[in-house]
Structures are given as C-alpha cells and as structure tokens.
Design a protein around this motif. Structure first.
Motif, PDB file in Angstrom:
ATOM      1  N   THR A  62       0.894  -1.221  -0.006  1.00 33.49           N
ATOM      2  CA  THR A  62       0.059  -0.128  -0.024  1.00 33.49           C
ATOM      3  C   THR A  62       0.625   1.392   0.115  1.00 33.49           C
ATOM      4  N   LYS A  66      -1.031   4.969   3.056  1.00 30.09           N
ATOM      5  CA  LYS A  66      -2.385   4.351   2.782  1.00 30.09           C
ATOM      6  C   LYS A  66      -2.502   3.524   4.021  1.00 30.09           C
ATOM      7  N   PRO A  81      -8.246   6.978   3.034  1.00 29.28           N
ATOM      8  CA  PRO A  81      -8.934   7.559   1.932  1.00 29.28           C
ATOM      9  C   PRO A  81      -8.494   8.920   1.519  1.00 29.28           C
ATOM     10  N   GLU A  82      -8.918   9.502   0.236  1.00 33.06           N
ATOM     11  CA  GLU A  82      -8.589  10.613  -0.284  1.00 33.06           C
ATOM     12  C   GLU A  82      -9.195  11.775   0.947  1.00 33.06           C
ATOM     13  N   GLY A  83      -8.476  12.712   1.363  1.00 33.46           N
ATOM     14  CA  GLY A  83      -9.080  13.668   2.450  1.00 33.46           C
ATOM     15  C   GLY A  83      -8.416  13.306   3.805  1.00 33.46           C
ATOM     16  N   TYR A  84      -7.930  12.291   4.097  1.00 36.18           N
ATOM     17  CA  TYR A  84      -7.538  11.707   5.391  1.00 36.18           C
ATOM     18  C   TYR A  84      -6.086  11.548   5.133  1.00 36.18           C
ATOM     19  N   VAL A  85      -5.507  11.543   6.299  1.00 39.52           N
ATOM     20  CA  VAL A  85      -4.067  10.986   6.584  1.00 39.52           C
ATOM     21  C   VAL A  85      -4.141  10.099   7.811  1.00 39.52           C
ATOM     22  N   TYR A 140      -7.358   7.424  11.550  1.00 32.90           N
ATOM     23  CA  TYR A 140      -7.570   8.261  10.280  1.00 32.90           C
ATOM     24  C   TYR A 140      -7.898   9.589  11.068  1.00 32.90           C
ATOM     25  N   THR A 142      -8.891  13.813   9.581  1.00 31.95           N
ATOM     26  CA  THR A 142      -8.980  14.552   8.181  1.00 31.95           C
ATOM     27  C   THR A 142      -7.694  15.558   8.239  1.00 31.95           C
ATOM     28  N   GLU A 143      -7.662  16.025   7.004  1.00 34.89           N
ATOM     29  CA  GLU A 143      -6.412  16.939   6.648  1.00 34.89           C
ATOM     30  C   GLU A 143      -6.637  18.237   7.421  1.00 34.89           C
ATOM     31  N   LYS A 252     -17.602   2.482   3.890  1.00 35.58           N
ATOM     32  CA  LYS A 252     -16.445   2.048   2.819  1.00 35.58           C
ATOM     33  C   LYS A 252     -15.588   0.767   3.379  1.00 35.58           C
ATOM     34  N   TYR A 263      -8.909  -0.852  -3.396  1.00 35.39           N
ATOM     35  CA  TYR A 263      -9.263   0.364  -2.610  1.00 35.39           C
ATOM     36  C   TYR A 263     -10.397   0.687  -2.825  1.00 35.39           C
TER      37      TYR A 263
END
Length: 264
Positions: A62, A66, A81-85, A140, A142-143, A252, A263
């Motif tokens: 990954t 990821k 996912p996109e928008g997260y770290v 996780y 959020t950005e 998800k 993914y």
C-alpha cells in the motif's frame, strides 16, 4: 444451558462491558468515557489528541500513506482514503498496528478488573469462547485535523460469536441511553452508531472550566460485522462535526472487507 444460567452470564458480561464501554471503542484510544449503569452516572471528559506524527514502516503493497496491507488482518482495514491522513497513535498500538490472537484476547480480559474469584474466571471463559483470532487497528484524521477516527477490526472463530457480540453492544447502548447516530448506508441490520453523551455544562465552575466545556469535542461510536469479522469505530471531532462522514467511512470499511485489497 438453562435460561437462568444464560441470564446470569448475560448480566455478567453486560455489567463488565458497560463498565469499560466496549461500545465501538475496543481499545479505548483517543478518549476515555466512564459510564456506569447503576445510578445512571455518566461522565465524558474532554477528548483531545495530538497532531499526527508517527507513521508506520513502509509497506510494499500500500505504500506509506495508505497504511499496511502485509497481513490478512491489515488487508481488511480500509486504506487511508482521499482527504485523510494516518491519525495520531492509539495508545499502545500506534496508528497502524495489529495484535495476535493471544494479545487481543488478553485485551478483552482486562475488562474483568473489578471482578474476583468465580465471576472473573467465568468472564474469562466467556472471552475464550469468543475465539478472538486477532485485532488490527488504524487511526484516520482529516487533513484539517478537526476529526479523528479509530477503526478496530477483530476476527473471531465463528459468525455466531460475532453476531452475539454485536447484539450485546446494541443492547448496552439502549441501557446507557446513548443517542442514536446516523444510519450506515446499505447496512441497516449489521451496523449501528451512537453518540457518546456530552459532559454536563459546569454551573459554578471557573472561567477555565467553562471554556474547556465550550471547546470540548464530541464523540461517536459505531459497531458493525461481516461474517466472522467485527468492526469497531470510535470518532471524536469538533462540536457539531459531520456525523455522516463517520458513517460513510464505516460503509467504505465494510465494502472493503467484502473485497480486501481493493481500494474503495
């Protein structure tokens, strides 16, 4: 097993699990919420987390951002996912960790603190019957760092044990009068979310106490299952955070379990 003995076992498990709030927060990482059934005493201290700093070792499948996917359990966790770290560390597990069967079962048995003698032995036997095979955890954020979620994926020996655990969590939520959270799309029967009650606003506290209350975070727990896999999510965010975001992430996660390695 007689109906009477089944009732005693259920009461024992309910009382112990309620004492540690296993509802959606198996590991109790980002916050600690003390809830007791007797006397309906409820407290929810201010939730806080550190800025994400730790990162897992590079994973050949990954990549760093990821999350890991090098073991059967880690492959079941939703890639970031996109928008997260990757979020801040879950106490004792890092932000992308895993426990083997023995260690995961021992975590559950920690709930027996406060029980002694026969009751404690009985409780630990019931945990053994769950057949916990292992647990993976990933956090996780959020950005914008205004919401953090911790996801725990546990594998048990059979589907019946998972369903019984899920049903018990739903029952506990009712006993504790936890407000219902948003529904999880396409998973009305095998997923449920509840809000962690807010602390009471201090009537005669200092200005600092009032400011802390006004700056408090809100928390939400979700529990779901898919076959022999139990999913537990704990989320904490700024006041009036978008609860649907957490339910969407759980949806998800469940879709990812249906097709691990892909993914979402």
């Amino acid at each position: 097993m007689t109906e009477q003995s089944t009732g005693r076992k259920r009461r024992l498990l309910t009382n112990v699990l309620a004492a540690v709030l296993v509802l959606g927060a198996v590991g109790g990482g980002v916050a600690y919420t003390a809830v007791t059934v007797d006397g309906a005493d409820r407290t929810a201290p201010t939730v806080a987390w550190e800025e994400p700093t730790a990162t897992p070792a590079p994973d050949p499948v990954t990549g760093l951002a990821k999350g890991r996917a090098s073991t059967p359990l880690s492959k079941l966790l939703l890639p970031v996912p996109e928008g997260y770290v990757l979020g801040s560390d879950v106490e004792g597990y890092g932000n992308d960790g895993e426990l083997a069967a023995k260690e995961a079962a021992a975590l559950f048995k920690q709930a027996s603190k406060g029980l002694y003698g026969k009751q404690r032995r009985q409780f630990e036997k019931e945990i053994d019957k769950l057949g916990v095979q292992g647990m993976a955890v990933r956090s996780y954020a959020t950005e914008a760092s205004d919401l953090q979620m911790e996801t725990f994926v546990l594998r048990m020996k059979d589907k019946k044990a998972v369903r019984e655990f899920f049903d018990m969590n739903k029952e506990l939520a009712g006993i504790l009068e936890m407000p219902k959270g948003p529904k999880v799309k396409d998973h009305g029967k095998n997923a449920v979310c509840h809000m962690v009650p807010d602390p009471e606003k201090p009537d005669d506290g200092s200005d600092q106490d009032v400011r802390q209350w006004e700056d408090r975070l809100q928390a939400m727990t979700c529990t779901a299952y898919d076959g022999e896999v139990l999913v537990s999510v704990f989320a904490a965010g700024v006041i009036e955070f978008d609860r649907k975001v957490v339910a969407d992430l759980l949806e998800k996660q469940l879709r990812h379990i249906e097709s691990p390695g892909e993914y979402v």
